[in-house]
Design an enzyme around this catalytic site. Structure first.
Site, short mmCIF file in Angstrom:
data_model
loop_
_atom_site.label_atom_id
_atom_site.label_comp_id
_atom_site.label_asym_id
_atom_site.label_seq_id
_atom_site.Cartn_x
_atom_site.Cartn_y
_atom_site.Cartn_z
N CYS A 1 -24.72 -4.55 16.12
CA CYS A 1 -24.05 -3.38 15.55
C CYS A 1 -22.55 -3.39 15.84
O CYS A 1 -21.82 -4.19 15.28
CB CYS A 1 -24.75 -2.12 16.06
SG CYS A 1 -24.28 -0.68 15.13
N HIS B 1 -30.41 -2.67 14.33
CA HIS B 1 -30.85 -2.56 15.73
C HIS B 1 -32.25 -3.17 15.91
O HIS B 1 -33.24 -2.54 15.57
CB HIS B 1 -30.88 -1.09 16.16
CG HIS B 1 -29.52 -0.53 16.35
ND1 HIS B 1 -28.84 -0.62 17.55
CD2 HIS B 1 -28.69 0.11 15.49
CE1 HIS B 1 -27.65 -0.06 17.41
NE2 HIS B 1 -27.52 0.39 16.18
N GLU C 1 -33.84 -3.56 18.60
CA GLU C 1 -34.55 -2.95 19.74
C GLU C 1 -35.33 -1.70 19.35
O GLU C 1 -36.21 -1.25 20.07
CB GLU C 1 -33.54 -2.62 20.86
CG GLU C 1 -32.52 -1.52 20.55
CD GLU C 1 -31.30 -2.00 19.75
OE1 GLU C 1 -31.38 -3.10 19.16
OE2 GLU C 1 -30.31 -1.27 19.69
N SER D 1 -43.36 12.06 47.52
CA SER D 1 -43.40 13.31 46.76
C SER D 1 -44.72 13.47 46.01
O SER D 1 -44.97 14.51 45.43
CB SER D 1 -42.26 13.30 45.74
OG SER D 1 -42.54 12.32 44.75
N THR E 1 -44.28 6.66 45.52
CA THR E 1 -45.55 6.03 45.92
C THR E 1 -45.44 4.50 45.83
O THR E 1 -45.80 3.78 46.77
CB THR E 1 -46.71 6.51 45.02
OG1 THR E 1 -46.74 7.93 45.08
CG2 THR E 1 -48.03 5.94 45.45
#
Ligand code: XMP
Length: 514
Positions: A84, A172, A174, A226, A232
């Site tokens: 782009c 684009h 993606e 948390s 975790t």
């Protein structure tokens, strides 16, 4: 920022496009490691760097303040894919002409011409749908630039420069609307850059555990759990690296979901983590007493958390490190082209700790996107019930109780929330929803139960679909399900006589009500 790893790497230079992170995620889906850097802070191009991508940009390349990269070590030396803005910049730089487009070039288009001999377009066929999003367009390219694809409206949808591995596309790849986008990126990364697909959850775990051992040595590390995915996974990685020298602290702030503290604490212990549960409910309720302003509530919770955590951490003698579950979007955000993204709220960082704690930071997930954290979590054998959990805000139910928070209101909301979340699980809807919860409104409404007039609380249910929480749409949950939830909540939760469903998207609303 130096590269985190020694493996085949693609560098993405960010010119400020909203899609830059998406390029990185797509390349990583191909199991190739990549990093995003601001266009004006190009990292050392070590032998690990196999190729470079120029992102799009909100700027026009003809604007006087348009971003200008230093291409000396890149163009002609390494494979380059300019997307782009990148494509337009490169065309103009070589002597081509870029002008505002006469017709709109936003949204879907189809390739009407494809040069099948171009290595970038192998497997991409005529008719393939692509996603355009630009105000300028390339009118002419220099002689040594060869057009490799076009749409009806855009002649130079893509080009390559003769004699060097430089490719450019104005659409684009993606974005998932570009149906062959991943094929195109794979062609670039695998065939043109010759990258090995070595970026996998297993390789990440292996390398990171080694790095953590080297970084932390024989020291002791403290980590605040948390219940969320990031902390975790960070804890399990560190536990694998240094075992019981990792001390985890899990604070019950009295604002968690029903039975959450006990359940999660138990799961942590089952996973072999050295974790201390701290009941600080009354301290948080006291700090929140009398507060109605959302920001003041957040600040009070943040401060109380720090006080509680600090007092606990001090009891761990010789703690030298503080581990945090920082992930890649936080790292990119703070170094991107235009500075921190406006969409990130500072109040989200409720877990930030003050400088006086004098602990060194260790952040094992710094290089991962959220979906990668989940994959690494699975690789580490963490239960799906922990990995697949909906996001939950740091200030917890406090920002879902509009107005002042009291233990009694927390209790009511926990019951409502529990019925809703359990209901989603039972109906197989939990994993289809990105985030869900209930909100206790600061009003009462008239109802009738049996022969009696009631004047009780109103709750709202919220369930959204999203990718990253930046934008969201309300979920179209089945009416039958909503009817069941409403019935159960009103029948089972004393003090609630009305249930509403929030049908606002973000923007203009937000996910949380406060
Ligand atoms: P909003 O309400 O801004 O929420 O659309 C976007 C995402 O962020 C979460 N959120 C928070 N998380 N502390 C947090 O840790 C906060 O103060 C906070 N406020 C919102 C929200 O739950 C959603 O996932």
């Amino acid at each position: 920022m130096q590269s985190f790893y020694s493996m085949d790497t693609i560098i993405i230079l960010d010119f400020g496009s909203q899609y830059t992170q998406l390029i990185a995620r797509k390349i990583r889906e191909l199991n190739v490691y990549c990093e995003i850097h601001p266009f004006n802070k190009i990292p050392a191009l070590t032998p690990d760097v196999k190729g470079v991508v120029f992102s799009g940009s909100p700027y026009s390349c003809t604007a006087p303040d348009a971003p200008v990269p230093d291409m000396v070590g890149i163009k002609g030396k390494l494979p380059l894919l300019a997307v782009c803005y990148g494509a337009q910049y490169l065309a103009r730089w070589g002597g081509g002409v870029v002008e505002p487009s006469a017709t709109r070039e936003y949204g879907r288009a189809n390739l009407s011409y494809v040069d099948a001999s171009s290595p970038l377009l192998r497997g991409v066929s005529v008719g393939s749908q692509v996603w355009m999003s630009h105000g300028d367009t390339i009118q002419h390219v220099p002689d040594n630039y060869r057009c490799i694809c076009s749409t009806d409206n855009v002649r130079y949808a893509g080009y390559q420069i003769e004699g060097e591995p430089t490719y450019a596309i104005q659409f684009h790849p993606e974005v998932h609307h570009s149906t062959d986008g991943l094929t195109l990126l794979r062609n670039f990364v695998m065939d043109i850059c010759h990258c090995n697909a070595t970026w996998t959850p297993a390789s990440f775990v292996e390398t990171t555990v080694e790095q953590l051992r080297a970084q932390v040595g024989d020291d002791t590390v403290v980590l605040g759990l948390s219940g969320g995915v990031d902390s975790t996974v960070a804890a399990v990685l560190l536990n694998k690296a240094i075992g019981s020298r990792l001390h985890c602290i899990f604070v019950d702030n009295g604002l968690l979901r029903k039975n959450e503290f006990q359940n999660v604490l138990e799961s942590y212990r089952d996973m072999g983590l050295n974790v201390k549960g701290v009941d600080a409910k009354s301290r948080f309720y006291k700090a929140l007493s009398g507060l109605t302003d959302p920001e003041k509530k957040r600040k009070a919770i943040g401060k109380t958390f720090i006080d509680v955590f600090d007092a606990e951490a001090k009891q761990i003698s010789d703690a030298k490190w503080l581990a945090q579950g920082t992930i890649y979007p936080d790292v990119i955000e703070s170094s991107s082209v235009k500075g921190p993204s406006q969409t990130i709220k500072s109040h989200h960082n409720v877990g930030g700790l003050p400088d006086y704690m004098k602990l060194k930071l260790v952040e094992p997930l710094r290089s991962l996107f959220k979906d990668e954290v989940r994959r690494v979590g699975r690789q580490l054998g963490i239960k799906d019930s922990l990995i697949g959990r909906h996001p939950f805000p740091g200030p917890g139910l406090a920002i879902r109780i509009l107005g002042e928070v009291t233990p009694e209101k927390v209790h009511v909301l926990q019951e409502v929330d529990d019925i809703f979340i359990q209901g989603l699980r039972d109906a197989d809807l939990y994993d289809k929803v990105w985030q869900a919860g209930a909100i206790l409104l600061p009003i009462q409404s008239v109802g009738v139960m049996g022969d009696e007039r009631t004047y009780e609380r109103v709750v709202a249910l919220r369930a959204v679909e999203s990718v990253d929480g930046m934008t969201a749409d309300w979920c179209h949950l089945p009416y039958e399900f909503l009817a069941k939830m409403s019935n159960e909540i009103i029948n089972r939760v004393r003090g609630v006589n009305r249930v509403c469903y929030d049908i606002s998207s973000k923007p203009p609303a937000t996910i949380e009500w406060e």
